[in-house]
Motif scaffolding. Structure first.
Motif, PDB file in Angstrom:
ATOM      1  N   ALA A  64       0.843  -1.206   0.000  1.00  0.00           N
ATOM      2  CA  ALA A  64       0.000   0.000   0.000  1.00  0.00           C
ATOM      3  C   ALA A  64       0.876   1.253   0.000  1.00  0.00           C
ATOM      4  CB  ALA A  64      -0.917  -0.005   1.211  1.00  0.00           C
ATOM      5  N   ASP A  65       1.933   1.247   0.821  1.00  0.00           N
ATOM      6  CA  ASP A  65       2.806   2.426   0.895  1.00  0.00           C
ATOM      7  C   ASP A  65       3.563   2.621  -0.421  1.00  0.00           C
ATOM      8  OD1 ASP A  65       1.954   2.875   3.413  1.00  0.00           O
ATOM      9  OD2 ASP A  65       3.770   2.180   4.431  1.00  0.00           O
ATOM     10  N   ARG A  66       4.009   1.505  -0.996  1.00  0.00           N
ATOM     11  CA  ARG A  66       4.737   1.607  -2.261  1.00  0.00           C
ATOM     12  C   ARG A  66       3.851   2.208  -3.347  1.00  0.00           C
ATOM     13  NH1 ARG A  66       6.749  -3.198  -4.781  1.00  0.00           N
ATOM     14  NH2 ARG A  66       5.511  -4.355  -3.278  1.00  0.00           N
ATOM     15  N   HIS A  67       2.606   1.738  -3.411  1.00  0.00           N
ATOM     16  CA  HIS A  67       1.711   2.232  -4.463  1.00  0.00           C
ATOM     17  C   HIS A  67       1.321   3.686  -4.227  1.00  0.00           C
ATOM     18  CE1 HIS A  67       1.206  -2.131  -5.539  1.00  0.00           C
ATOM     19  NE2 HIS A  67       1.621  -1.532  -6.655  1.00  0.00           N
ATOM     20  N   ALA A  68       1.161   4.067  -2.957  1.00  0.00           N
ATOM     21  CA  ALA A  68       0.849   5.481  -2.647  1.00  0.00           C
ATOM     22  C   ALA A  68       1.982   6.363  -3.166  1.00  0.00           C
ATOM     23  CB  ALA A  68       0.670   5.653  -1.143  1.00  0.00           C
ATOM     24  N   LEU A  69       3.206   5.877  -2.994  1.00  0.00           N
ATOM     25  CA  LEU A  69       4.357   6.651  -3.447  1.00  0.00           C
ATOM     26  C   LEU A  69       4.438   6.734  -4.981  1.00  0.00           C
ATOM     27  CD1 LEU A  69       7.371   6.974  -1.397  1.00  0.00           C
ATOM     28  CD2 LEU A  69       7.813   6.751  -3.812  1.00  0.00           C
ATOM     29  N   HIS A  83      14.428  19.340  -7.948  1.00  0.00           N
ATOM     30  CA  HIS A  83      14.466  19.346  -6.478  1.00  0.00           C
ATOM     31  C   HIS A  83      14.709  17.951  -5.931  1.00  0.00           C
ATOM     32  CE1 HIS A  83      13.203  23.408  -5.476  1.00  0.00           C
ATOM     33  NE2 HIS A  83      12.416  23.364  -6.535  1.00  0.00           N
ATOM     34  N   THR A  84      15.329  17.877  -4.758  1.00  0.00           N
ATOM     35  CA  THR A  84      15.301  16.625  -4.024  1.00  0.00           C
ATOM     36  C   THR A  84      14.018  16.660  -3.194  1.00  0.00           C
ATOM     37  OG1 THR A  84      17.702  16.479  -3.901  1.00  0.00           O
ATOM     38  CG2 THR A  84      16.457  15.211  -2.273  1.00  0.00           C
ATOM     39  N   VAL A  85      13.250  15.559  -3.255  1.00  0.00           N
ATOM     40  CA  VAL A  85      11.970  15.525  -2.537  1.00  0.00           C
ATOM     41  C   VAL A  85      12.043  14.457  -1.448  1.00  0.00           C
ATOM     42  CG1 VAL A  85       9.469  15.276  -2.790  1.00  0.00           C
ATOM     43  CG2 VAL A  85      10.817  16.198  -4.668  1.00  0.00           C
ATOM     44  N   ALA A  86      11.547  14.806  -0.270  1.00  0.00           N
ATOM     45  CA  ALA A  86      11.522  13.853   0.845  1.00  0.00           C
ATOM     46  C   ALA A  86      10.090  13.355   1.027  1.00  0.00           C
ATOM     47  CB  ALA A  86      12.007  14.532   2.119  1.00  0.00           C
ATOM     48  N   PHE A  87       9.933  12.019   1.087  1.00  0.00           N
ATOM     49  CA  PHE A  87       8.621  11.403   1.323  1.00  0.00           C
ATOM     50  C   PHE A  87       8.677  10.692   2.676  1.00  0.00           C
ATOM     51  CE2 PHE A  87       9.469  11.433  -3.180  1.00  0.00           C
ATOM     52  CZ  PHE A  87       8.266  11.822  -3.768  1.00  0.00           C
ATOM     53  N   LEU A  93      -0.009   4.489  10.086  1.00  0.00           N
ATOM     54  CA  LEU A  93      -0.149   5.700  10.907  1.00  0.00           C
ATOM     55  C   LEU A  93      -0.846   6.828  10.139  1.00  0.00           C
ATOM     56  CD1 LEU A  93       3.458   5.861  12.453  1.00  0.00           C
ATOM     57  CD2 LEU A  93       1.415   4.853  13.462  1.00  0.00           C
ATOM     58  N   SER A  94      -1.403   6.498   8.969  1.00  0.00           N
ATOM     59  CA  SER A  94      -2.023   7.509   8.080  1.00  0.00           C
ATOM     60  C   SER A  94      -1.058   8.651   7.793  1.00  0.00           C
ATOM     61  CB  SER A  94      -3.296   8.091   8.699  1.00  0.00           C
ATOM     62  OG  SER A  94      -4.170   7.078   9.057  1.00  0.00           O
ATOM     63  N   LEU A  95       0.212   8.293   7.588  1.00  0.00           N
ATOM     64  CA  LEU A  95       1.223   9.314   7.297  1.00  0.00           C
ATOM     65  C   LEU A  95       1.563   9.305   5.806  1.00  0.00           C
ATOM     66  CD1 LEU A  95       3.615  11.269   8.160  1.00  0.00           C
ATOM     67  CD2 LEU A  95       4.984   9.197   8.459  1.00  0.00           C
ATOM     68  N   PHE A  96       1.419  10.456   5.172  1.00  0.00           N
ATOM     69  CA  PHE A  96       1.936  10.621   3.813  1.00  0.00           C
ATOM     70  C   PHE A  96       2.349  12.077   3.659  1.00  0.00           C
ATOM     71  CE2 PHE A  96       2.315  11.065  -0.672  1.00  0.00           C
ATOM     72  CZ  PHE A  96       2.784   9.827  -1.097  1.00  0.00           C
ATOM     73  N   GLU A  97       3.594  12.353   3.878  1.00  0.00           N
ATOM     74  CA  GLU A  97       4.105  13.730   3.868  1.00  0.00           C
ATOM     75  C   GLU A  97       5.121  13.859   2.738  1.00  0.00           C
ATOM     76  OE1 GLU A  97       3.672  17.305   5.405  1.00  0.00           O
ATOM     77  OE2 GLU A  97       3.202  15.769   6.910  1.00  0.00           O
ATOM     78  N   VAL A  98       4.997  14.901   1.931  1.00  0.00           N
ATOM     79  CA  VAL A  98       5.937  15.141   0.823  1.00  0.00           C
ATOM     80  C   VAL A  98       6.541  16.525   1.004  1.00  0.00           C
ATOM     81  CG1 VAL A  98       6.236  15.230  -1.663  1.00  0.00           C
ATOM     82  CG2 VAL A  98       4.459  13.771  -0.693  1.00  0.00           C
ATOM     83  N   LEU A  99       7.863  16.598   1.066  1.00  0.00           N
ATOM     84  CA  LEU A  99       8.525  17.892   1.279  1.00  0.00           C
ATOM     85  C   LEU A  99       9.621  18.122   0.233  1.00  0.00           C
ATOM     86  CD1 LEU A  99       9.076  17.615   5.169  1.00  0.00           C
ATOM     87  CD2 LEU A  99       7.267  18.896   4.009  1.00  0.00           C
TER      88      LEU A  99
END
Ligand code: ZN
Length: 369
Positions: A64-69, A83-87, A93-99
């Protein structure tokens, strides 16, 4: 762009198992390269769970996490060109943060119980937000720079006498006019200094760059209150009338680079004498004793190790605490755990790029272990 608040928010996230994925991915500048990102992310994620010190993979990134990414890369990959992007991803934990980060960092994927924040700290320190003040005797311009965004905070002009170039007034009159300009100048620098003072964030030392003609830089610098002057990073000379926000960023960025390098060097130089720990072994002991006043750590490498679930000791071997490994849990990167532990104790952490050690600490008290 990112802030220290983002780091603190991520640091508050814990999972009971190592299921939190942190992925740092440089996105190429060329849109054609975006197509290859998913394959690169897949390779990185496959390696993320397999770096245990015993060689065994403790866990793997969930489907699930891989596909979300992958979905995020397909939908937004083109927004992040260059840009370098941090995921930070954890479905549990319902966490999906993209910076998107303000500077380029190497690729990395980590699977741990907490988000892996050391590269974020490196980005915040190497490419900090900063302020620029441009001033001459009639104008002031204060801007903030965050990544490649430049914003005007304040811009003002002073109505004063025009250049006394025309004939007719000589002697005293000309002298008076000159005096008036100088007076205006002085007040004007004070006004600009006051703007900078008001715009300063008391919790953070946001560096300040001053640009303009040589004498205006000196004039403004002299008018700065000590609380603002301590953040002065350096200056560049330019004719204020030719400057645009983009050009200001171009001229200020080497000043900031120099300031960052200088600060790193100063902090590295402080690592000498009695109350210091140099190298992994000594620094681990210092962290385990809660003796770290400031941690200096390189960003490039990761060192797998163990944390004891009972006494909390961090170690390179599974049986190096009084519990003899009965509660040891593998961690993918001891340096990250040392950073987290130091931040938990309110100790500052500096990510260094050019020092004769990979990790070192300034100590609060001597450590004998
Ligand atoms: Zn223990």
């Amino acid at each position: 762009m990112i802030s220290y608040a983002d780091v603190e928010k991520l640091r508050s996230i814990h999972a009971p198992q190592p299921v939190v994925l942190s992925l740092y991915l440089p996105v190429p500048l060329d849109p054609v390269g975006v197509r290859g990102l998913a394959a690169e992310a897949r390779d990185l994620m496959a390696r993320a769970g397999a770096d245990g010190p015993d060689g065994a993979s403790a866990s793997a990134v969930s489907d699930a996490d891989r596909h979300a990414l992958f979905d995020a890369l397909a939908a937004q990959g083109r927004d992040w060109l260059g840009h370098t992007v941090a995921f930070f991803v954890c479905g549990e934990l319902s966490l999906f943060e993209v910076l998107p980060l303000p500077c380029a960092l190497a690729e990395r994927a980590v699977l741990a119980t907490r988000p892996h924040v050391r590269p974020l700290l490196a980005a915040l320190q190497r490419c900090p937000d900063y302020r620029v003040a441009i001033a001459d005797r009639r104008h002031a311009w204060v801007l903030t720079v965050s990544g490649n965004q430049v914003e005007t905070v304040a811009r003002q002009s002073v109505e004063g006498p025009r250049s006394p170039g025309f004939g007719g007034w000589y002697g005293l009159e000309t002298h008076r006019t000159q005096q008036r300009i100088i007076q205006l100048g002085r007040h004007h620098y004070r006004d600009t200094a006051a703007i900078l003072h008001r715009a300063a964030d008391p919790g953070r030392n946001t560096p300040l760059v001053i640009g303009g003609h040589h004498d205006s830089i000196a004039g403004l610098l002299q008018a700065l209150p000590p609380a603002v002057r301590k953040d002065f990073a350096g200056s560049f000379t330019a004719d204020p009338h030719t400057l645009t926000p983009a050009r200001i960023r171009e001229l200020a960025s080497p000043v900031i680079e120099g300031w960052v390098a200088r600060r790193e060097r100063e902090l590295s130089d402080e690592i000498s004498g009695r109350l210091t720990a140099v190298g992994l072994r000594a620094s681990l002991a210092a962290v385990n004793e809660g003796a770290v006043a400031r941690l200096l750590v390189a960003h490039e490498s990761m060192i797998p190790g163990f944390v004891c679930g009972r006494c909390g000791a961090l170690s390179t071997g599974s049986d190096q605490c009084p519990d003899w490994g009965t509660a040891a849990r593998a961690v993918p990167d001891l340096l990250e755990d040392m950073v987290q532990r130091t931040l938990d104790d309110d100790g500052p952490v500096t990510v260094i790029s050019d020092a004769p050690f990979g990790v070192a600490a300034k100590l609060r008290f001597p450590v004998t272990a």
